[in-house]
Motif scaffolding. Structure first.
Motif, short mmCIF file in Angstrom:
data_model
loop_
_atom_site.label_atom_id
_atom_site.label_comp_id
_atom_site.label_asym_id
_atom_site.label_seq_id
_atom_site.Cartn_x
_atom_site.Cartn_y
_atom_site.Cartn_z
N MET A 165 5.55 -2.01 2.47
CA MET A 165 4.70 -0.98 3.07
C MET A 165 3.54 -1.62 3.82
N THR A 166 3.03 -0.85 4.74
CA THR A 166 1.87 -1.31 5.51
C THR A 166 0.73 -0.31 5.32
N VAL A 167 -0.45 -0.83 5.13
CA VAL A 167 -1.62 0.03 5.03
C VAL A 167 -2.15 0.25 6.45
N VAL A 168 -2.13 1.49 6.88
CA VAL A 168 -2.61 1.82 8.22
C VAL A 168 -4.06 2.31 8.11
N ARG B 226 -12.95 4.92 8.59
CA ARG B 226 -13.61 4.32 7.44
C ARG B 226 -13.10 4.90 6.13
N ASP B 227 -12.64 6.13 6.18
CA ASP B 227 -12.16 6.77 4.94
C ASP B 227 -10.91 6.08 4.39
N ASP B 228 -10.27 5.25 5.20
CA ASP B 228 -9.09 4.53 4.71
C ASP B 228 -9.45 3.30 3.89
N PHE B 229 -10.74 3.00 3.84
CA PHE B 229 -11.15 1.81 3.09
C PHE B 229 -11.49 2.19 1.65
N THR B 230 -10.43 2.53 0.94
CA THR B 230 -10.56 2.98 -0.45
C THR B 230 -10.25 1.81 -1.38
N LEU B 231 -10.59 2.02 -2.62
CA LEU B 231 -10.30 1.00 -3.63
C LEU B 231 -8.78 0.85 -3.80
N GLU B 232 -8.07 1.95 -3.68
CA GLU B 232 -6.61 1.90 -3.82
C GLU B 232 -5.99 1.11 -2.67
N ASN B 233 -6.46 1.36 -1.44
CA ASN B 233 -5.93 0.57 -0.32
C ASN B 233 -6.34 -0.89 -0.44
N TYR B 234 -7.51 -1.11 -0.95
CA TYR B 234 -7.93 -2.50 -1.19
C TYR B 234 -6.94 -3.18 -2.13
N ARG B 235 -6.60 -2.48 -3.18
CA ARG B 235 -5.65 -3.04 -4.16
C ARG B 235 -4.31 -3.35 -3.51
N ARG B 236 -3.85 -2.43 -2.67
CA ARG B 236 -2.55 -2.65 -2.02
C ARG B 236 -2.57 -3.90 -1.16
N VAL B 237 -3.66 -4.09 -0.44
CA VAL B 237 -3.74 -5.24 0.47
C VAL B 237 -4.01 -6.54 -0.29
N ALA B 238 -5.00 -6.49 -1.20
CA ALA B 238 -5.43 -7.73 -1.84
C ALA B 238 -4.46 -8.16 -2.94
N VAL B 239 -4.14 -7.25 -3.82
CA VAL B 239 -3.28 -7.60 -4.96
C VAL B 239 -1.81 -7.42 -4.60
N GLY B 240 -1.50 -6.31 -3.93
CA GLY B 240 -0.11 -6.03 -3.57
C GLY B 240 0.38 -6.79 -2.35
N GLU B 241 -0.52 -7.46 -1.67
CA GLU B 241 -0.20 -8.31 -0.52
C GLU B 241 0.47 -7.54 0.63
N GLU B 242 0.13 -6.27 0.75
CA GLU B 242 0.67 -5.48 1.87
C GLU B 242 -0.09 -5.83 3.15
N PRO B 243 0.59 -5.75 4.30
CA PRO B 243 -0.10 -5.98 5.58
C PRO B 243 -0.92 -4.76 5.98
N VAL B 244 -1.74 -4.95 7.00
CA VAL B 244 -2.58 -3.86 7.51
C VAL B 244 -2.28 -3.68 8.99
N ALA B 245 -2.17 -2.43 9.41
CA ALA B 245 -2.01 -2.11 10.83
C ALA B 245 -3.16 -1.21 11.27
N ILE B 246 -3.64 -1.45 12.48
CA ILE B 246 -4.70 -0.60 13.03
C ILE B 246 -4.04 0.65 13.60
N GLY B 247 -4.47 1.80 13.12
CA GLY B 247 -3.87 3.05 13.55
C GLY B 247 -4.29 3.43 14.97
N PRO B 248 -3.55 4.36 15.59
CA PRO B 248 -3.85 4.73 16.99
C PRO B 248 -5.22 5.36 17.16
N ARG B 249 -5.63 6.14 16.19
CA ARG B 249 -6.95 6.77 16.30
C ARG B 249 -8.05 5.71 16.29
N ALA B 250 -7.89 4.75 15.42
CA ALA B 250 -8.89 3.67 15.36
C ALA B 250 -8.90 2.88 16.65
N ARG B 251 -7.72 2.61 17.21
CA ARG B 251 -7.67 1.85 18.47
C ARG B 251 -8.39 2.61 19.58
#
Lengths: 493, 490
Positions: free
Chosen positions: B1-4, B8-33
């Motif tokens: 899975m990829t964390v999109v 700023r609301d996407d910067f949750t502790l759960e998403n942090y866990r997915r990226v840091a511990v779960g080693e999931e990649p991150v993609a910049i979403g279209p709205r953010a771009r």
């Protein structure tokens, strides 16, 4: 506490004025009547402790106490009875004494458990405790009070209580709770809220004196940082800086100590709120070692529950956190003093000496501030659960007295650094002929009423004047009002 | 899975866990771009309106040379130079390295300032940053990272980022701000909840082993004490003690360390909640210096101004408070072990038909050292006394606070391991089975540290295995010692 402070607190309560944010506003109506745990508020604590008001046990509380059944319970906790016998020998190892106002607060807090009906004491015993508030307070030494629960200091607090006719379990109920933690936390919390308010004002005065750019306090940061306490700090600074001129400010960014001050003050807001919560919760807690429960369905005879209620696990960490916040704020204030006093940094006159005036101006005040900072940092060493063990049963002791004393010391040191920052800020404005933003002018007048600008026209005892300003800030933390603590030393031409 | 990440609301502790511990990649979403592209264009309009206005690091030099203005025709070169030379600020060395999961977390946290356009940077810079998570991350030394803000550790984190083509205003969003504090707080918060749960289970096992009366954890106390954290601790103890046999428990005075358990654990709940809040707030904060605020009614070009956002003042005190709570729990665990040993020696609690003789675990002597180490680690990190220069006159102590918290946690894990082994041994000797919710835990303890039967074996090594298993479980969130999870947990 001086009579003036007591009067001031009383007048403020009478007027419904603030006695600290987070402290309920109330009107004094003579005695504080307590009918249940909900009457043990920070505002009522203030009325009893600082306002010197008496306490009366209300009819509802008397009924609750009289109606409460008291089932048989095992032997009293040996630790409390043993400690009581120790202090009956009037053990006094010094270290100074608790302020009488705080002792009043402990007596007030002690009543919360009693009036709840869960402590198993008769109404007459609670009334006897309340009546102690009508007389002089006993002296409670600050040293030697770390024991299991709070029986050691409570034996001092209740030294004047007639105990000859106490029934089984009543002495243990009087000695076995955690009212000292509640009162120490409440005393610290009320002063802390006031101290924070004054610190914000003095930091804003420093911002004006340094001509720091105002962007670092912009309201856009409220949302960008997204923290309620930092928002409170930003708003506090902006309130003082309203109407501040923008024309003469430095064009480039100020030193770090000026830009991070909202975040540092935000942390202070956080720990003050935590201390208020610890005090508010603790004041209304039922903490006797044995609680009697008589209103449960299916248990008509009631039951006795023995617990560790006499160990307050939240007050001493809250006091530790306050000490650390004071130490950090003292350090940032000292850095601002240095920035103001350093011409290369501030673009202000060397040593802030008035044009054409002799003398060294505010030179070396930064050195004096360093001493306070180091003392504050030492006081920020946290009080943890004591390492000693009294015996295999009394194997965890309460560190709240240590935490309280350290917080007092850290706060005293902060008052010293804030006094110096106020002196140096006042001087910077004086030598440049500027006025601060309108909301800061009463504060500047107060500072100058105690410590007039150094104009080089005579010799002054700058040490004594600085000490008076520190004392005035300490007194203001208790009363909530800035008032001069005696006249400045006369200039000798 | 990829964390999109789209806001700023996407910067949750759960998403942090997915990226840091779960080693999931991150993609910049279209709205953010889209938001970043608009923010970049708005910022350039602001800059072009007056290239002599003060914008830190864009029209001025950096750090103590902030007074030095950069002429308009040199500002692009100034940005590039930062990328090539001055951007290489990595200086710290020694003391070991941050775990790679934390470095991943820092990269994730850094993106929060980009997605809402406050960074002034082009979307490609954020995408490049996110792409760092697809490869190995650089090593970040633990020593020598204390300075104003977090540029020192960020210089290590950004070592692999291609930055030779950076434009005006794009250097600072990479280096300035406080994503390190956010990540260190988040990493700690994720473990702290698990660690507290482990502590509650093991202390409950100790209550069972000692045969302590259950009154001290009665639900009536939650209301009488009136504190949510104390109530949570009591509820957790009751959850693990559900079904505990009320008979056969001790009636003599019980050591204070058993009576105060709910109150001491209550403070640990408070400290865990504190670091959790610090992490959640910090992860979604925009902490750049200078920060760009998009146009509004009063400012049609938006504004770029200097702030102190790079100084995170809530993370290190939260870590300090947690370290102190761990130290107090470590002491409490030591008291329990002493009580279990003393009680077993003086009056073995024979409460079941299967009682057997058994030796002591031999682990108790290690506790003195663990308690003292934990207390030393609980000494708070305050704002550092050292001054770098007149401009950078206050530094951030978060690295120190993180390391001390980690050390206090390590000591607590060790003490809890000893307590678990000791409780297991006492239960064996008493022939007593603990309350049902604790039986999987007990089996897991015994799988690593079998009951001592008098035959020689390396108790120290197995005790160490217990502590290591607890530390692993704190990171992964698995049940302590790999036991089957019980109930809802935390």
């Amino acid at each position: 506490m001086t009579a003036d402070h007591r009067r001031s607190f009383r007048q403020r309560a009478d007027a419904g004025g603030p006695v600290g944010e987070g402290v309920e506003r109330t009107r004094s109506r003579g005695p504080v009547v307590v009918n249940g745990r909900d009457d043990f508020t920070l505002a009522n604590f203030g009325r009893v402790s600082y306002g010197g008001e008496p306490v009366r046990i209300g009819a509802q509380a008397r009924r609750a106490m009289a109606a409460a059944t008291r089932p048989a319970v095992g032997p009293p906790g040996r630790e409390t009875t043993r400690q009581a016998s120790w202090t009956q020998a009037r053990a006094d190892f010094g270290g100074g004494y608790l302020d009488a106002a705080v002792v009043r607060g402990i007596l007030f807090a002690c009543l919360a458990s009693l009036v709840s009906g869960h402590a198993g004491v008769r109404p007459s015993v609670a009334e006897r405790v309340a009546a102690l508030l009508d007389g002089p307070m006993p002296r409670v030494p600050l040293d030697g009070q770390a024991g299991t629960g709070e029986a050691l200091p409570m034996a001092h607090v209740l030294a004047g209580l007639p105990r000859g006719d106490l029934r089984e379990g009543e002495e243990e109920a009087l000695l076995g709770g955690a009212p000292c933690s509640a009162a120490l936390a409440a005393d610290a919390a009320i002063s802390a809220r006031h101290r924070l308010g004054h610190a914000e004002g003095i930091c804003a005065l420093s911002i004006e004196a340094f001509r720091a750019p105002l962007g670092a306090y912009d309201e856009a940061l409220d949302g960008l940082w997204g923290d309620r306490y930092e928002t409170a700090a930003l708003r506090g600074l902006r309130r003082y800086l309203e109407g501040a001129g923008t024309a003469e400010r430095r064009f480039h960014q100020a030193p770090v100590s000026y830009r991070i001050i909202p975040r540092v003050l935000g942390q202070v807001h956080r720990v003050v709120a935590a201390a208020e919560k610890a005090a508010t919760v603790s004041l209304r807690s039922v903490t006797t070692d044995v609680v009697y429960v008589s209103d449960e369905v299916g248990r008509p005879g009631g039951r006795a529950v023995r617990s560790g209620g006499s160990h307050n696990g939240m007050a001493y960490p809250a006091l530790n956190a306050l000490s650390a916040a004071w130490a950090d704020l003292a350090l940032v204030a000292e850095r601002q003093v240095t920035a103001l006093n350093t011409a290369e940094t501030s673009d202000l006159p060397v040593n802030l000496v008035a044009p054409g005036a002799p003398g060294n101006g505010t030179y070396a005040y930064g050195w004096a501030a360093s001493g306070y900072v180091e003392e504050a940092r030492a006081a920020a060493t946290p009080a943890l659960l004591p390492g000693v063990v009294e015996d295999p049963h009394a194997d965890v002791l309460s560190p709240v007295f240590s935490a309280y004393r350290r917080e007092r010391r850290a706060a005293e040191c902060l008052d010293g650094v804030l006094a110096i920052l106020a002196i140096v800020s006042s001087q910077a404005l004086f030598v440049t002929g500027r006025n601060p933003a309108p909301p800061l002018r009463p504060l500047l007048s107060f500072v100058r009423s105690v410590f007039p600008p150094i104009d080089g026209t005579g010799e002054r005892d700058l040490s004594a004047d600085g000490g008076r300003l520190q004392q005035a800030l300490a007194a203001a933390a208790r009363s909530g009002e800035l008032a001069a603590a005696g006249p400045a030393s006369p200039s000798r031409a | 899975m990829t964390v999109v990440v789209d806001s700023r609301d996407d910067f949750t502790l759960e998403n942090y866990r997915r990226v840091a511990v779960g080693e999931e990649p991150v993609a910049i979403g279209p709205r953010a771009r889209r938001t970043m592209a608009e923010g970049r264009a708005d910022f350039l309009r602001l800059l072009e309106s007056d290239r002599t206005q003060f914008i830190y690091g864009v029209t001025s030099s950096f750090g103590p040379r902030a007074k030095l203005t950069i002429p308009p025709d040199e500002q692009r070169a100034h940005a590039r130079a930062f990328g090539f030379r001055r951007g290489n600020w990595a200086r710290g060395f020694g003391g070991g390295y941050l775990d790679e999961r934390v470095v991943r977390g820092i990269v994730f946290a850094r993106l929060a300032n980009f997605v809402a356009g406050n960074s002034k940077a082009r979307p490609v810079v954020a995408e490049r940053l996110a792409a760092l998570l697809d490869g190995p991350l650089p090593r970040v030394p633990l020593d020598g990272e204390i300075g104003a803000g977090e540029v020192l550790p960020m210089a290590h984190v950004m070592q692999g980022l291609r930055r030779g083509d950076l434009e005006e205003g794009e250097a600072n969003p990479l280096m300035n701000g406080s994503p390190v504090s956010a990540a260190l707080a988040a990493d700690t918060a994720l473990q702290a909840g698990h660690r507290l749960d482990h502590a509650e289970q093991i202390f409950a096992l100790s209550v069972e082993a000692f045969g302590a009366p259950l009154d001290a954890y009665d639900d009536v106390l939650g209301d009488l004490w009136g504190d949510e954290d104390d109530a949570s601790a009591l509820a957790a103890l009751r959850r693990y003690l559900a079904g505990a046999t009320p008979g056969g428990r001790r009636s003599a005075p019980v050591p204070t360390s058993y009576l105060v358990l709910g109150r001491v654990l209550g403070q640990a709940h408070r400290a865990v909640a504190g670091v959790d809040e610090a992490a959640r707030v910090s992860l979604r904060s925009v902490t750049d210096n200078p920060v760009y605020v998009p146009p509004d009614e009063g400012h049609p070009l938006g504004r770029a101004f200097s702030t102190g956002g790079f100084h995170n003042a809530m993370a290190y005190p939260a870590l300090n408070a947690l370290a102190a709570a761990w130290a107090d729990l470590t002491l409490l665990a030591q008291r329990h072990v002493t009580a279990l040993g003393t009680a077993a020696a003086s009056a073995p609690p024979v409460r079941g038909p299967g009682a057997v003789a058994g030796a002591a675990t031999g682990l108790e002597p290690v506790l003195g050292g663990l308690v003292e180490e934990a207390r030393a680690a609980a000494m708070p990190t305050l704002l550092p006394a050292a001054v770098n220069d007149a401009q950078d006159d206050v530094s951030s102590p978060t690295f120190s606070a993180y390391r001390r918290q980690a050390r206090a946690a390590e000591c607590l894990d060790g003490a809890l391991a000893v307590l678990a082994a000791e409780a297991s041994q006492v239960l064996l000797r008493a022939g007593h089975r603990p309350a049902p919710p604790l039986q999987d835990l007990l089996a897991a303890v015994r799988a690593i540290f079998p009951p001592v039967d008098g035959r020689p074996r390396d108790a120290g090594a197995r005790g160490g295995d217990l502590g290591a298993a607890l530390a692993r479980s704190a990171v992964t969130g698995s049940a302590p010692f790999g036991s089957a999870p019980f109930g809802t947990g935390r």
